[in-house]
Design a protein around this motif. Structure first.
Motif, PDB file in Angstrom:
ATOM      1  N   TRP A  74       0.847  -1.191   0.000  1.00  0.00           N
ATOM      2  CA  TRP A  74       0.000   0.000   0.000  1.00  0.00           C
ATOM      3  C   TRP A  74       0.877   1.234   0.000  1.00  0.00           C
ATOM      4  N   ARG A  75       0.675   2.071  -0.986  1.00  0.00           N
ATOM      5  CA  ARG A  75       1.542   3.234  -1.133  1.00  0.00           C
ATOM      6  C   ARG A  75       1.276   4.303  -0.083  1.00  0.00           C
ATOM      7  N   SER A  76       0.055   4.351   0.423  1.00  0.00           N
ATOM      8  CA  SER A  76      -0.287   5.365   1.418  1.00  0.00           C
ATOM      9  C   SER A  76      -1.540   4.933   2.160  1.00  0.00           C
ATOM     10  N   ILE A  77      -1.993   5.765   3.081  1.00  0.00           N
ATOM     11  CA  ILE A  77      -3.209   5.464   3.822  1.00  0.00           C
ATOM     12  C   ILE A  77      -4.436   6.095   3.172  1.00  0.00           C
ATOM     13  N   CYS A  78      -4.237   6.691   2.024  1.00  0.00           N
ATOM     14  CA  CYS A  78      -5.354   7.299   1.287  1.00  0.00           C
ATOM     15  C   CYS A  78      -6.216   6.200   0.668  1.00  0.00           C
ATOM     16  N   PRO A  79      -7.529   6.254   0.870  1.00  0.00           N
ATOM     17  CA  PRO A  79      -8.396   5.209   0.323  1.00  0.00           C
ATOM     18  C   PRO A  79      -8.415   5.192  -1.202  1.00  0.00           C
ATOM     19  N   ILE A  80      -8.294   6.332  -1.821  1.00  0.00           N
ATOM     20  CA  ILE A  80      -8.270   6.367  -3.283  1.00  0.00           C
ATOM     21  C   ILE A  80      -7.012   5.688  -3.788  1.00  0.00           C
ATOM     22  N   SER A  81      -5.894   6.038  -3.193  1.00  0.00           N
ATOM     23  CA  SER A  81      -4.649   5.367  -3.531  1.00  0.00           C
ATOM     24  C   SER A  81      -4.760   3.864  -3.297  1.00  0.00           C
ATOM     25  N   SER A  82      -5.398   3.483  -2.189  1.00  0.00           N
ATOM     26  CA  SER A  82      -5.509   2.061  -1.869  1.00  0.00           C
ATOM     27  C   SER A  82      -6.366   1.325  -2.895  1.00  0.00           C
ATOM     28  N   SER A  83      -7.423   1.964  -3.351  1.00  0.00           N
ATOM     29  CA  SER A  83      -8.247   1.307  -4.363  1.00  0.00           C
ATOM     30  C   SER A  83      -7.445   1.096  -5.637  1.00  0.00           C
ATOM     31  N   LEU A  84      -6.559   2.026  -5.951  1.00  0.00           N
ATOM     32  CA  LEU A  84      -5.732   1.879  -7.150  1.00  0.00           C
ATOM     33  C   LEU A  84      -4.607   0.882  -6.943  1.00  0.00           C
ATOM     34  N   ASP A  85      -4.158   0.717  -5.711  1.00  0.00           N
ATOM     35  CA  ASP A  85      -3.167  -0.320  -5.432  1.00  0.00           C
ATOM     36  C   ASP A  85      -3.708  -1.690  -5.814  1.00  0.00           C
ATOM     37  N   VAL A  86      -5.027  -1.820  -5.730  1.00  0.00           N
ATOM     38  CA  VAL A  86      -5.668  -3.101  -5.994  1.00  0.00           C
ATOM     39  C   VAL A  86      -6.221  -3.197  -7.415  1.00  0.00           C
ATOM     40  N   LEU A  87      -6.898  -2.151  -7.841  1.00  0.00           N
ATOM     41  CA  LEU A  87      -7.622  -2.195  -9.112  1.00  0.00           C
ATOM     42  C   LEU A  87      -6.959  -1.363 -10.197  1.00  0.00           C
ATOM     43  N   LYS A  99      -1.652   2.898 -12.045  1.00  0.00           N
ATOM     44  CA  LYS A  99      -1.646   3.270 -10.635  1.00  0.00           C
ATOM     45  C   LYS A  99      -1.455   4.763 -10.399  1.00  0.00           C
ATOM     46  N   LEU A 103      -4.439   9.216  -9.556  1.00  0.00           N
ATOM     47  CA  LEU A 103      -3.884   9.874  -8.374  1.00  0.00           C
ATOM     48  C   LEU A 103      -3.555  11.331  -8.677  1.00  0.00           C
ATOM     49  N   LEU A 157     -11.918  -2.469   1.761  1.00  0.00           N
ATOM     50  CA  LEU A 157     -10.484  -2.753   1.736  1.00  0.00           C
ATOM     51  C   LEU A 157      -9.826  -2.561   3.107  1.00  0.00           C
ATOM     52  N   MET A 217      -5.688   2.471   6.604  1.00  0.00           N
ATOM     53  CA  MET A 217      -6.319   3.358   5.646  1.00  0.00           C
ATOM     54  C   MET A 217      -7.318   4.299   6.306  1.00  0.00           C
TER      55      MET A 217
END
Lengths: 123, 123
Positions: free
Chosen positions: A10-23, B26, B30, B109, B116
Motif C-alpha cells: 500500500w503506497r499510502s493510507i489514502c483510500p483512493i490510492s488504496s483502491s488503485l493499489d488493488v484495481l 496506478k 492519483l 479494503l 487506511m
DNA sequence: CCGGATCCTTGTCGATACTG
DNA sequence: CAGTATCGACAAGGATCCGG
C-alpha cells in the motif's frame, strides 16, 4: 513454492490510492465488468472477451480478486465442469462505479476512440 | 527522436475498456485526485504527495492527460513561475467517480489495509 | 478439451542522475 | 524548478506444456 504474492504494498493510507493499489491496472476491472454483464463466467469464457487477456494474467488476477473477496468460485449445476466465478457483495459494490466510468468514457473519450460504443449498448 | 507516443491502442470498442486504456494504471487517477483536492498543482507539488511518484512517470502522465484534455496548464498570477495544472471539464467529471472509489475502498479494503483513512466529506 | 502453470521474450515501470 | 536520459528490475504477453 507457489508464487503466492498476495502481499500488496500500500503506497499510502489514502483510500483512493488504496483502491488503485488493488484495481489500478488494465485487467482487474475488466474481469469485474464481465461478471457484471454475465453474472458468472468460467475461465475460458473470460478468454473470449474481445480484449484478449493472456492466460497467465487472467489466472493471477482471478487469484488476487478472490483473495480480496471481490469475486468467488461457484459451483454451477448447469456447467459440466463446476468452476465459474461470480461477484461477491464487495464486487457488486463496484457496479455503479464501473457503469459511471463507461458513461464518462462515452462522453469524454469518443473524440479519441471514435468507434467506441455508448454505454447503453454494452451494459 | 522524441518519444511522442500519444497513440493509444484501444483494446476494444467497449467504453469501460476504453476508460481503462487511458486511466487504468496506478498513477493517472492519483494525479486527478490531487487536482480535485487542491484545485491546482505545480510539478513539484505533485512530487510531494505521499505516494512518491517518479519524475519521469509524472511527466509522461501529465503529457497524456493534457493530450486527452482532462487537465490543462494554467498561468497562475499568484505563482512566480507560471506553470501549474488544473482540471478541465472532462477531468472534473471524474470527481464523483473518484470519490466513489475512495468510499468503496473504505468499506471493502480496510480489512487488508487497516491503516487506511476513511474518506472525508470535504474531498 | 478445460483450467491453469511454466518458459521466454518484450516492454514498461521506477530510481536516480542529469540538464535547461 | 520542471522536466529528460539512462539503465536495471520486473510485469505483461505470447506460446507451449501438463494434469484431470
Amino acid at each position: 513454492m507457489k508464487k503466492n504474492n498476495k502481499k500488496i504494498d500500500w503506497r499510502s493510507i489514502c483510500p483512493i490510492s488504496s483502491s488503485l493499489d488493488v484495481l489500478g491496472d488494465k485487467w482487474s476491472l475488466l474481469i469485474i465488468r464481465d461478471l457484471i454483464i454475465h453474472e458468472s463466467r468460467t475461465y475460458s469464457q473470460f478468454l473470449e472477451s474481445p480484449e484478449q487477456i493472456a492466460t497467465n494474467i487472467l489466472a493471477s488476477r482471478l487469484n488476487l480478486l478472490s483473495h480480496l473477496k471481490l469475486i468467488e468460485r461457484v459451483n454451477l449445476k448447469s456447467a459440466s465442469r463446476n468452476n465459474a466465478y461470480q461477484l461477491t457483495k464487495g464486487g457488486e459494490a463496484l457496479k455503479p462505479i464501473i457503469k459511471s466510468l463507461g458513461k464518462w468514457a462515452g462522453e469524454h473519450l469518443s473524440e479519441f476512440n471514435p468507434n467506441m460504443l455508448k454505454i447503453n449498448e454494452t451494459l
